[in-house]
Structures are given as C-alpha cells and as structure tokens.
Design a protein around this motif. Sequence first.
Motif, PDB file in Angstrom:
ATOM      1  N   TYR A   1      40.560  42.679  37.627  1.00  0.00           N
ATOM      2  CA  TYR A   1      41.574  41.792  37.062  1.00  0.00           C
ATOM      3  C   TYR A   1      41.167  40.328  37.170  1.00  0.00           C
ATOM      4  O   TYR A   1      41.538  39.512  36.317  1.00  0.00           O
TER       5      TYR A   1
ATOM      6  N   TRP B   1      47.920  41.235  43.735  1.00  0.00           N
ATOM      7  CA  TRP B   1      48.640  42.428  44.187  1.00  0.00           C
ATOM      8  C   TRP B   1      47.663  43.425  44.812  1.00  0.00           C
ATOM      9  O   TRP B   1      47.925  43.971  45.888  1.00  0.00           O
ATOM     10  N   HIS B   2      46.549  43.660  44.147  1.00  0.00           N
ATOM     11  CA  HIS B   2      45.571  44.618  44.678  1.00  0.00           C
ATOM     12  C   HIS B   2      44.879  44.074  45.927  1.00  0.00           C
ATOM     13  O   HIS B   2      44.492  44.858  46.807  1.00  0.00           O
TER      14      HIS B   2
ATOM     15  N   TRP C   1      50.389  51.240  41.764  1.00  0.00           N
ATOM     16  CA  TRP C   1      49.736  50.854  40.516  1.00  0.00           C
ATOM     17  C   TRP C   1      50.705  50.087  39.616  1.00  0.00           C
ATOM     18  O   TRP C   1      51.414  50.665  38.813  1.00  0.00           O
ATOM     19  N   PRO C   2      50.725  48.770  39.705  1.00  0.00           N
ATOM     20  CA  PRO C   2      51.614  47.977  38.846  1.00  0.00           C
ATOM     21  C   PRO C   2      50.988  47.745  37.473  1.00  0.00           C
ATOM     22  O   PRO C   2      49.764  47.826  37.317  1.00  0.00           O
ATOM     23  N   GLU C   3      51.824  47.430  36.507  1.00  0.00           N
ATOM     24  CA  GLU C   3      51.367  47.075  35.163  1.00  0.00           C
ATOM     25  C   GLU C   3      51.965  45.718  34.784  1.00  0.00           C
ATOM     26  O   GLU C   3      52.849  45.200  35.462  1.00  0.00           O
ATOM     27  N   VAL C   4      51.517  45.165  33.658  1.00  0.00           N
ATOM     28  CA  VAL C   4      51.958  43.829  33.259  1.00  0.00           C
ATOM     29  C   VAL C   4      53.154  43.857  32.320  1.00  0.00           C
ATOM     30  O   VAL C   4      53.576  42.819  31.821  1.00  0.00           O
TER      31      VAL C   4
ATOM     32  N   SER D   1      46.533  47.253  31.111  1.00  0.00           N
ATOM     33  CA  SER D   1      46.893  45.859  31.388  1.00  0.00           C
ATOM     34  C   SER D   1      45.803  44.881  30.983  1.00  0.00           C
ATOM     35  O   SER D   1      46.063  43.683  30.796  1.00  0.00           O
TER      36      SER D   1
ATOM     37  N   LEU E   1      56.833  43.706  39.178  1.00  0.00           N
ATOM     38  CA  LEU E   1      55.802  44.225  40.064  1.00  0.00           C
ATOM     39  C   LEU E   1      56.442  44.750  41.339  1.00  0.00           C
ATOM     40  O   LEU E   1      57.225  44.050  41.982  1.00  0.00           O
TER      41      LEU E   1
ATOM     42  N   LEU F   1      48.114  40.561  39.093  1.00  0.00           N
ATOM     43  CA  LEU F   1      47.629  41.915  39.402  1.00  0.00           C
ATOM     44  C   LEU F   1      46.465  41.866  40.392  1.00  0.00           C
ATOM     45  O   LEU F   1      46.366  42.710  41.292  1.00  0.00           O
TER      46      LEU F   1
END
Length: 460
Positions: A106, A234-235, A200-203, A434, A192, A231
């Motif tokens: 990302y 977040w990771h 596993w988040p998305e946008v 994403s 999020l 993202l």
Amino acid sequence: MYFRKPLVGLAAVVLLGLTACGGETAPAAPSAAEVAAASALHAPAERVAEAWPVLMATEEDFAPYAGKQGWISLVMKRDYRLSVEQLGPNGGADAARAHAEMAAVYRQAALLSAYALIETYGKTPVPTDPVGAAHLLSVSYAITGDLENARAQSAKLEGISDPTNPWHAPWSEWLGGDAIWPLALTELPLELSAAASGGWPEVGDLPHYRLPEQNGGSVRDMGDPGALVALALWHDQAAQIAAPEFAEVTKSYRIGYRMPVEPSLSVTAPLTMPYLFGSDYLVPGDAAFIADVTGEMGISAIEKHVDTSLLAWAAQASRVAGKMDAERAVDVLAALREDLLIRSAEVSGGEPLLHHRQFSDMAHVGAFRNLALVAEIEGDREVSGLLRINAMERSQKATACPVGLLALGAWDASNRYPSRAQDILHSHARRLPSLETARYGLDVMALRVSRERPGETPGI
C-alpha cells in the motif's frame, strides 16, 4: 572455504567431449588477471553460507514453512491477502511478516498515485483543473517529503467548500502542526476496523468523490491517495499486534520501501528466518544495510556493512569507477546465484534439488531490486531503472514480488510514464481491489500525457 565449480549444461559437456576426441588444441589457460577478475565476482563463502537459500537447502530445513498454507501463499504464490487470512489469526512472526508485506504494497501504491498526481496537477497544471486538485497535491507532496509544497497547496483550500474537505481535514491539521510522522487518519471517511492480526480492511466504494473541473461541465472521478496511506498504517499496526516481541525486526523488514516523508530507522536487530525466508534479503545483516543506505548514512553504508551484509558486498562488487554499473551488477548477481546453487547442493549431499533453483532465483531477483534502491540513492536513475527492469523481466510466479513491481510502477509514474504502471497496477488489483484507488491518478496523468504527445503511447 568451499570449492566453486561451474554449472555446465549438457550441450557444453557434449561439445567438450567432441573437442577432446577430435584432438584439437586445448584452450590456453586463463591469465592471472582473468582469474582474479572472475574471482572478484564471487561473494565470500562465509556470507553465502549464511544466505537463506543455503540455510533452507534440505527439505527438512524448510519443512516448518512448507507445512503451512499461509507460507505457500506468501512465498510461492505471492498472494499476500490469502497469506494474511491464513497466517494472521494465530499471530506471531509469521503473521507480522504477512502484514508487513501488505503495508509495503500500500505504501508503493500510495507513492504511485502521488507521483502521478504531481506530474499531472503539479508540474503541468491547466486552468480547468478541479479546485480539489489542491488536496490531491497536498497529500501527494506530503508523502513524497515535500512539506513546503504540501502546506502551500493545503492553504488553497482554506474556507473553500469542496468534495475533498472531509479527506483533507486530518492532513490540514497535521501540516498545520509539527508534521511529525505518522499522522492519525482515523477520521477519514472510511470504515476501517480496529487493527488486528488477520484482519483485512478495504477502502470502500470507488470513486471516493467526483471533482468538477473548472469549465462548468466535466467531472473527474477520483480515488483518494490518503486511503492507501491509511491501509499501510493499518497493516503496520496489525503487524505490531501480531508479534510485539519482534517489533524492531518488523519495522525494519521493508525499510527500503518506506515513503520519503517517513523518518529513517537505525536497525540493530538481525533478521530472523520468518523475515528472511522467501524475501528480497539474503542474510540477517541485510536489513541494517538497506536501512542505512536508504537513510541518513547514504552510499557510505556500503563500506560499513560490506562484511556483514551480502547485499552490501554485491553493491560494492557492482561498482565501477566509484559508481554502480548495471552490466557489472548483472555479472555479480549471476555469480551469486551460481554460488547459492552450488553451496545448497553441497549442504544437501552434493546433488542439486528442485527447490535449490527456485530459492536461488528468488534471492537473485530480490538482489536486483535491492541494488536498484542503492543506485537510486546514489543518484543514478538510469542504472536504478535498468536494475528494476532486470528484476521485472525475471519476475515469474514466486519471484514476482508485488512490492517491487509496484515500486517500479511508482518509479515509472515519477518519470511521467503511465503505461507500464497501469499494467502493473491492473495485474495486482485483481487480488487487491483497494489498489484501484491509485488508478485514478494514473488515468489523469495518462490523459494529460496523451494530449501532449498525440499519436504516441502515453509516457514514451
């Protein structure tokens, strides 16, 4: 020391046999200078013995990884999303590695978008550009480390009602203060979840907003580059949560691919096998070298780490007249691949095994990607590009690292070349939707380039 021998193919063996039978004169022995030149291409045996392909020479050595589907997804299939889902729930270094890979993916997608937007709205603005381009440029300049221009663009939005306002708010606040990285992006209009190992988040739905151009008619769909930064952060958090005891190693793992705005990092902890296996590094000391060479120390890090880092040794061996040379690097890394194959075969009883070639190929291509970073730091974009393209041309299945390929896409965007970047992004967005966020910035750059050069492929 171990004995190095050439890897001779069947055709060469037959040819040598026919020559001998024909009674022809044997070739002259190589001169001392030729022997010395050939020897200089080969890495110190003690460094080669520390390389992860050699440490994984027997099937018993890598059995703990081969027995986990998450590692097969991560290393052999390069499916990072599936790997996060498979390794993440149990936490530990395995999960931290998978999340660290995704954070780097990302980051490179965010840089790809940022460079494309700067090339479009920053370097070649036109009167009809949307007012919201100021937000896009502010974020793009920020993550590429140009805070002066980021603040100047942010100031253009003060008191202006625009679709980008909710996306710009955290950046405006951060730029208005000390701008110490990282910034909090929790207030972005994204849903999020809290960071968690295996999450596993998305946008969200794309486009994020539509920007009216200043011609009273056209509207431009856009994905916000800040979403990709969110993202990545977040990771980062998920990786720390997965293995807090390996916090320093996790932070240093993809240090060469941080965004320019991020501070450099001094690395003291050597890489452990969960961070080495199948990676672009070769030995435990490589991350410390990459951290220093891409940080404040710069190119002088080669001399500091040459005795502890195989990548530092390769960088030094690839220099001609004090600078990285692409042709020399090709020869050095070919010899390194040969050394890894030979040593791996010796460790496993003398016979080369199928996975020796696969692992040596992965190390070989990863070394190209890392030497490209060194050349970039040295200021030679041409050599950096040649090394990146060498890596790309050798990227097949297990050697096709999404981080390195997206970094090539970002490099292309910074050179105002959208075509290959679009292909790279499209191929990875099928697994990671994403990443489509970055496509919008590339699209506007491609459109502007095509108008500049009608009849040509955009970017050439």
